[in-house]
Write a protein that holds these residues in place. Structure first.
Motif, PDB file in Angstrom:
ATOM      1  N   THR A  68       0.816  -1.215   0.000  1.00  0.00           N
ATOM      2  CA  THR A  68       0.000   0.000   0.000  1.00  0.00           C
ATOM      3  C   THR A  68       0.854   1.273   0.000  1.00  0.00           C
ATOM      4  OG1 THR A  68      -0.168  -0.161   2.424  1.00  0.00           O
ATOM      5  CG2 THR A  68      -2.004  -1.052   1.120  1.00  0.00           C
ATOM      6  N   ARG A  70      -2.272  -6.666   2.240  1.00  0.00           N
ATOM      7  CA  ARG A  70      -3.486  -6.185   2.902  1.00  0.00           C
ATOM      8  C   ARG A  70      -3.748  -4.745   2.476  1.00  0.00           C
ATOM      9  NH1 ARG A  70      -1.814  -8.241   8.883  1.00  0.00           N
ATOM     10  NH2 ARG A  70       0.204  -7.538   8.084  1.00  0.00           N
ATOM     11  N   GLY A  71      -4.937  -4.501   1.953  1.00  0.00           N
ATOM     12  CA  GLY A  71      -5.275  -3.180   1.448  1.00  0.00           C
ATOM     13  C   GLY A  71      -4.842  -2.937   0.011  1.00  0.00           C
ATOM     14  N   SER A  99      -4.567  -2.527  -3.950  1.00  0.00           N
ATOM     15  CA  SER A  99      -5.459  -2.180  -5.048  1.00  0.00           C
ATOM     16  C   SER A  99      -4.631  -2.117  -6.322  1.00  0.00           C
ATOM     17  CB  SER A  99      -6.148  -0.837  -4.786  1.00  0.00           C
ATOM     18  OG  SER A  99      -5.198   0.220  -4.789  1.00  0.00           O
ATOM     19  N   GLU A 117      -2.254 -12.222   2.593  1.00  0.00           N
ATOM     20  CA  GLU A 117      -3.664 -11.887   2.391  1.00  0.00           C
ATOM     21  C   GLU A 117      -3.930 -11.106   1.103  1.00  0.00           C
ATOM     22  OE1 GLU A 117      -5.572 -10.332   5.871  1.00  0.00           O
ATOM     23  OE2 GLU A 117      -4.710 -11.883   7.165  1.00  0.00           O
ATOM     24  N   PRO A 118      -3.563 -11.695  -0.044  1.00  0.00           N
ATOM     25  CA  PRO A 118      -3.868 -11.022  -1.306  1.00  0.00           C
ATOM     26  C   PRO A 118      -5.381 -10.970  -1.531  1.00  0.00           C
ATOM     27  CG  PRO A 118      -3.051 -13.240  -1.705  1.00  0.00           C
ATOM     28  CD  PRO A 118      -2.862 -12.977  -0.253  1.00  0.00           C
ATOM     29  N   PRO A 119      -5.941  -9.809  -1.859  1.00  0.00           N
ATOM     30  CA  PRO A 119      -7.380  -9.710  -2.097  1.00  0.00           C
ATOM     31  C   PRO A 119      -7.746 -10.248  -3.485  1.00  0.00           C
ATOM     32  CG  PRO A 119      -6.338  -7.596  -2.467  1.00  0.00           C
ATOM     33  CD  PRO A 119      -5.253  -8.520  -1.961  1.00  0.00           C
ATOM     34  N   TRP A 120      -9.028 -10.346  -3.754  1.00  0.00           N
ATOM     35  CA  TRP A 120      -9.473 -10.911  -5.024  1.00  0.00           C
ATOM     36  C   TRP A 120      -8.959 -10.111  -6.214  1.00  0.00           C
ATOM     37  CZ3 TRP A 120     -12.179  -7.939  -8.418  1.00  0.00           C
ATOM     38  CH2 TRP A 120     -12.769  -6.761  -7.918  1.00  0.00           C
ATOM     39  N   VAL A 121      -8.773  -8.792  -6.038  1.00  0.00           N
ATOM     40  CA  VAL A 121      -8.305  -7.959  -7.138  1.00  0.00           C
ATOM     41  C   VAL A 121      -6.875  -8.309  -7.548  1.00  0.00           C
ATOM     42  CG1 VAL A 121      -7.351  -6.085  -5.718  1.00  0.00           C
ATOM     43  CG2 VAL A 121      -8.289  -5.573  -7.978  1.00  0.00           C
ATOM     44  N   THR A 181      -5.873 -11.374  -8.062  1.00  0.00           N
ATOM     45  CA  THR A 181      -5.921 -12.612  -8.849  1.00  0.00           C
ATOM     46  C   THR A 181      -5.448 -12.426 -10.289  1.00  0.00           C
ATOM     47  OG1 THR A 181      -7.694 -13.487  -7.460  1.00  0.00           O
ATOM     48  CG2 THR A 181      -7.381 -14.518  -9.617  1.00  0.00           C
ATOM     49  N   GLN A 188       0.723 -17.951  -0.917  1.00  0.00           N
ATOM     50  CA  GLN A 188      -0.288 -16.980  -0.519  1.00  0.00           C
ATOM     51  C   GLN A 188      -0.894 -17.456   0.798  1.00  0.00           C
ATOM     52  OE1 GLN A 188      -2.973 -15.678  -3.623  1.00  0.00           O
ATOM     53  NE2 GLN A 188      -1.557 -16.301  -5.240  1.00  0.00           N
ATOM     54  N   LYS A 247      -2.762 -16.358   4.888  1.00  0.00           N
ATOM     55  CA  LYS A 247      -3.331 -15.438   5.860  1.00  0.00           C
ATOM     56  C   LYS A 247      -2.230 -15.008   6.829  1.00  0.00           C
ATOM     57  CE  LYS A 247      -7.748 -15.674   4.670  1.00  0.00           C
ATOM     58  NZ  LYS A 247      -8.518 -14.487   4.215  1.00  0.00           N
TER      59      LYS A 247
END
Length: 258
Positions: free
Chosen positions: A137, A182-183, A185, A216-220, A222, A241, A243
């Motif tokens: 981030t 985490r966080g 984008s 903790e990679p977010p779905w975005v 992928t 990947q 938690k």
């Protein structure tokens, strides 16, 4: 910002030079060791003979090169002195041509480091590996200067390896990289830097980075990973990947990193 706050304690420890001694069960340590990359070991006499051959292959190129550097590339190439010679020369030329030989005193690198986007933690993992911790981030692809980011990456790897050499025989030979997503984008997605990082893994620091954690990679993330994974080839197997609570198993029981 949340990810940055959660690792703030570890970053403060790094800035103070506070070391956390890794304590973990033997079973956990061996499980982690088996999941990472290691370099083949050879008899000292064989390695010494290979280094001598490398120096004879090109005395001028290796006049100022330390033995430990030649030994590493030789072991990476499984004692093939000719292949190790070419790979080491490529590494030395890269450092000279791209300005990686004076990173410690480079003001642009210091400015990049001041962002806190990437740090070398004082805390080691349970295998005693130095840990380069990246907070995604804090990295904006629209405003970053790629050359600075790449130089900071090399500087941190250099510092980690220098610390290991100072510890002498018995020290870990590899490092771990942790990318805190985490966080995350899309403004943090930097494919050009990832390509540089992968080239470092293959060509310039072979088998030095033994494991990579993605926290903790977010779905975005992928579609980004779908681009990155094929570029990594066999090294993609070293990326996990996970938690944050599961990543704790890589660190001392008393660690406050996650």
């Amino acid at each position: 910002k949340g990810g940055a706050r959660r690792c703030a304690g570890a970053v403060r420890a790094a800035s103070r030079g506070v070391s956390v001694v890794a304590s973990a069960s033997a079973e956990r340590v061996e499980k982690i060791r088996a999941s990472g990359l290691t370099l083949d070991a050879f008899a000292k006499a064989e390695v010494a003979a290979g280094v001598a051959t490398m120096r004879a292959n090109d005395p001028d190129a290796f006049n100022d090169a330390p033995d430990w550097l030649l030994e590493w590339f030789l072991r990476d190439r499984k004692l093939d002195a000719d292949k190790a010679t070419e790979k080491t020369k490529k590494y030395l030329q890269w450092r000279m041509d791209d300005g990686y030989d004076a990173l410690a005193s480079a003001p642009d690198v210091a400015e990049e480091a001041a962002t806190g986007k990437a740090v070398l933690l004082a805390e080691r993992d349970v295998l005693g590996r130095p840990v380069v911790y990246v907070t995604l981030t804090k990295h904006d692809v629209e405003t970053r200067e790629l050359a600075r980011t790449c130089k900071l990456c090399v500087k941190l790897v250099d510092e980690a390896l220098e610390a290991l050499r100072a510890e002498g025989d018995g020290a870990s030979e590899t490092i771990m990289c942790v990318f805190d997503l985490r966080g995350f984008s899309m403004k943090n997605a930097d494919i050009d830097f990832v390509k540089f990082f992968i080239k470092c893994i293959f060509d310039y620091f072979p088998k030095r980075i033994s494991q990579v954690l993605l926290i903790e990679p977010p779905w975005v993330f992928t579609p980004v990973w779908q681009i990155i994974k094929p570029l990594m080839g066999k090294y993609a197997a070293l990326v996990k990947q996970t938690k944050a609570k599961e990543a704790k198993e890589y660190f001392a029981d008393e660690s406050t990193l996650f």
